[in-house]
Design a protein around this motif. Structure first.
Motif, PDB file in Angstrom:
ATOM      1  N   GLY A  35       0.712  -1.217   0.104  1.00  0.00           N
ATOM      2  CA  GLY A  35      -0.098  -0.018  -0.350  1.00  0.00           C
ATOM      3  C   GLY A  35       0.904   1.180  -0.044  1.00  0.00           C
ATOM      4  N   TRP A  36       0.245   2.360  -0.562  1.00  0.00           N
ATOM      5  CA  TRP A  36       0.753   3.626  -0.379  1.00  0.00           C
ATOM      6  C   TRP A  36      -0.194   4.388   0.468  1.00  0.00           C
ATOM      7  CZ3 TRP A  36       5.707   5.162  -1.719  1.00  0.00           C
ATOM      8  CH2 TRP A  36       6.079   4.489  -2.718  1.00  0.00           C
ATOM      9  N   PHE A  37       0.264   5.341   1.331  1.00  0.00           N
ATOM     10  CA  PHE A  37      -0.555   6.098   2.260  1.00  0.00           C
ATOM     11  C   PHE A  37       0.432   7.394   2.263  1.00  0.00           C
ATOM     12  CE2 PHE A  37      -1.620   2.198   3.636  1.00  0.00           C
ATOM     13  CZ  PHE A  37      -3.037   2.072   4.172  1.00  0.00           C
ATOM     14  N   ARG A  38      -0.182   8.566   2.603  1.00  0.00           N
ATOM     15  CA  ARG A  38       0.243   9.841   2.698  1.00  0.00           C
ATOM     16  C   ARG A  38      -0.181  10.640   4.032  1.00  0.00           C
ATOM     17  NH1 ARG A  38      -2.727  12.942  -2.855  1.00  0.00           N
ATOM     18  NH2 ARG A  38      -4.644  12.813  -1.829  1.00  0.00           N
ATOM     19  N   GLN A  39       0.575  11.630   4.303  1.00  0.00           N
ATOM     20  CA  GLN A  39       0.363  12.362   5.396  1.00  0.00           C
ATOM     21  C   GLN A  39       0.995  13.939   5.130  1.00  0.00           C
ATOM     22  OE1 GLN A  39       1.539  10.778   9.328  1.00  0.00           O
ATOM     23  NE2 GLN A  39       0.016  11.692  10.379  1.00  0.00           N
ATOM     24  N   ALA A  40      -0.387  14.720   5.200  1.00  0.00           N
ATOM     25  CA  ALA A  40       0.173  16.240   5.133  1.00  0.00           C
ATOM     26  C   ALA A  40       0.377  16.898   6.770  1.00  0.00           C
ATOM     27  CB  ALA A  40      -0.991  16.948   4.338  1.00  0.00           C
ATOM     28  N   GLU A  46      -3.692   9.024   5.416  1.00  0.00           N
ATOM     29  CA  GLU A  46      -4.704   8.587   4.615  1.00  0.00           C
ATOM     30  C   GLU A  46      -4.233   7.561   3.566  1.00  0.00           C
ATOM     31  OE1 GLU A  46      -6.712  11.640   2.099  1.00  0.00           O
ATOM     32  OE2 GLU A  46      -4.594  12.699   1.551  1.00  0.00           O
ATOM     33  N   PHE A  47      -5.207   6.758   3.057  1.00  0.00           N
ATOM     34  CA  PHE A  47      -4.672   5.666   2.152  1.00  0.00           C
ATOM     35  C   PHE A  47      -4.872   6.423   0.729  1.00  0.00           C
ATOM     36  CE2 PHE A  47      -6.991   3.140  -1.218  1.00  0.00           C
ATOM     37  CZ  PHE A  47      -6.177   2.052  -1.150  1.00  0.00           C
ATOM     38  N   ASP A  92      -1.932  17.249  -3.185  1.00  0.00           N
ATOM     39  CA  ASP A  92      -1.318  16.039  -3.058  1.00  0.00           C
ATOM     40  C   ASP A  92       0.033  16.182  -2.094  1.00  0.00           C
ATOM     41  OD1 ASP A  92      -3.066  14.563  -4.706  1.00  0.00           O
ATOM     42  OD2 ASP A  92      -1.983  15.419  -6.512  1.00  0.00           O
ATOM     43  N   THR A  93       0.410  17.278  -1.665  1.00  0.00           N
ATOM     44  CA  THR A  93       1.525  17.561  -1.154  1.00  0.00           C
ATOM     45  C   THR A  93       1.356  16.928   0.259  1.00  0.00           C
ATOM     46  OG1 THR A  93       1.971  19.887  -1.824  1.00  0.00           O
ATOM     47  CG2 THR A  93       2.859  19.308   0.217  1.00  0.00           C
ATOM     48  N   ALA A  94       2.389  16.056   0.701  1.00  0.00           N
ATOM     49  CA  ALA A  94       2.413  15.170   1.812  1.00  0.00           C
ATOM     50  C   ALA A  94       3.565  14.456   1.705  1.00  0.00           C
ATOM     51  CB  ALA A  94       1.044  14.313   1.860  1.00  0.00           C
ATOM     52  N   VAL A  95       3.994  13.712   2.920  1.00  0.00           N
ATOM     53  CA  VAL A  95       4.859  12.571   2.903  1.00  0.00           C
ATOM     54  C   VAL A  95       4.441  11.368   2.557  1.00  0.00           C
ATOM     55  CG1 VAL A  95       6.667  11.328   4.454  1.00  0.00           C
ATOM     56  CG2 VAL A  95       6.161  13.765   4.671  1.00  0.00           C
ATOM     57  N   GLU A 109      -7.506  -0.499   3.068  1.00  0.00           N
ATOM     58  CA  GLU A 109      -7.532   1.248   3.437  1.00  0.00           C
ATOM     59  C   GLU A 109      -7.141   1.899   4.737  1.00  0.00           C
ATOM     60  OE1 GLU A 109      -9.550  -0.465   0.008  1.00  0.00           O
ATOM     61  OE2 GLU A 109     -10.426  -0.684   1.977  1.00  0.00           O
ATOM     62  N   HIS A 110      -6.772   0.905   5.758  1.00  0.00           N
ATOM     63  CA  HIS A 110      -6.629   1.603   6.867  1.00  0.00           C
ATOM     64  C   HIS A 110      -5.133   0.954   7.515  1.00  0.00           C
ATOM     65  CE1 HIS A 110     -11.183   0.508   7.038  1.00  0.00           C
ATOM     66  NE2 HIS A 110     -11.023   1.722   7.461  1.00  0.00           N
ATOM     67  N   PRO A 111      -4.542   2.442   7.732  1.00  0.00           N
ATOM     68  CA  PRO A 111      -3.240   2.077   8.146  1.00  0.00           C
ATOM     69  C   PRO A 111      -2.806   1.142   9.268  1.00  0.00           C
ATOM     70  CG  PRO A 111      -3.886   4.557   8.248  1.00  0.00           C
ATOM     71  CD  PRO A 111      -4.737   3.672   7.910  1.00  0.00           C
TER      72      PRO A 111
END
Length: 127
Positions: A35-40, A46-47, A92-95, A109-111
């Protein structure tokens, strides 16, 4: 048993494309959901996208916010998973984080459903 390392994050302009890579250790890559997740900043993780390899077929899943713009893919022999991002937007900016788990029936979909994580790579999209 799995070590993940992301790369490819960069500063880009809105509308640009970017490809993230995730290199994984181990010889049983095909037995893992990826999976790929991102966090701003100031936001919850988030998924973004996920895939699973079943019987020689790849099944992919995407968040509504990236559907049609992002594509997840993998190469089991190379133990690598990619996230191709097109038509990037400032939001879309996030880690971005790569995640893995042994194949499971749990939601993708859940971390909390993933037990292996990379260190993250920064993606910044300017307007």
């Amino acid at each position: 048993q799995v070590q993940l390392v992301e790369s490819g994050g960069a500063l880009v302009q809105a509308g640009d494309s970017l490809r993230l890579s995730c290199a994984a250790s181990g010889r049983t890559f095909s037995n893992y959901d990826m999976g790929w997740f991102r966090q701003a900043p100031g936001k919850e993780r988030e998924f973004v996208a996920a895939d699973r390899w079943i019987g020689g077929n790849i099944y992919t899943y995407y968040a509504d916010s990236v559907k049609g713009r992002f594509t997840i893919s993998r190469n089991n022999a190379r133990n690598t998973v990619w996230l191709q991002m097109n038509s990037l937007k400032p939001e879309d900016t996030a880690v971005y984080y790569c995640a893995a788990r042994p194949y499971s029936r749990d939601s993708l979909e859940h971390p909390h459903a993933y037990n292996y994580w990379g260190q993250g790579t920064q993606v910044t999209v300017s307007s």
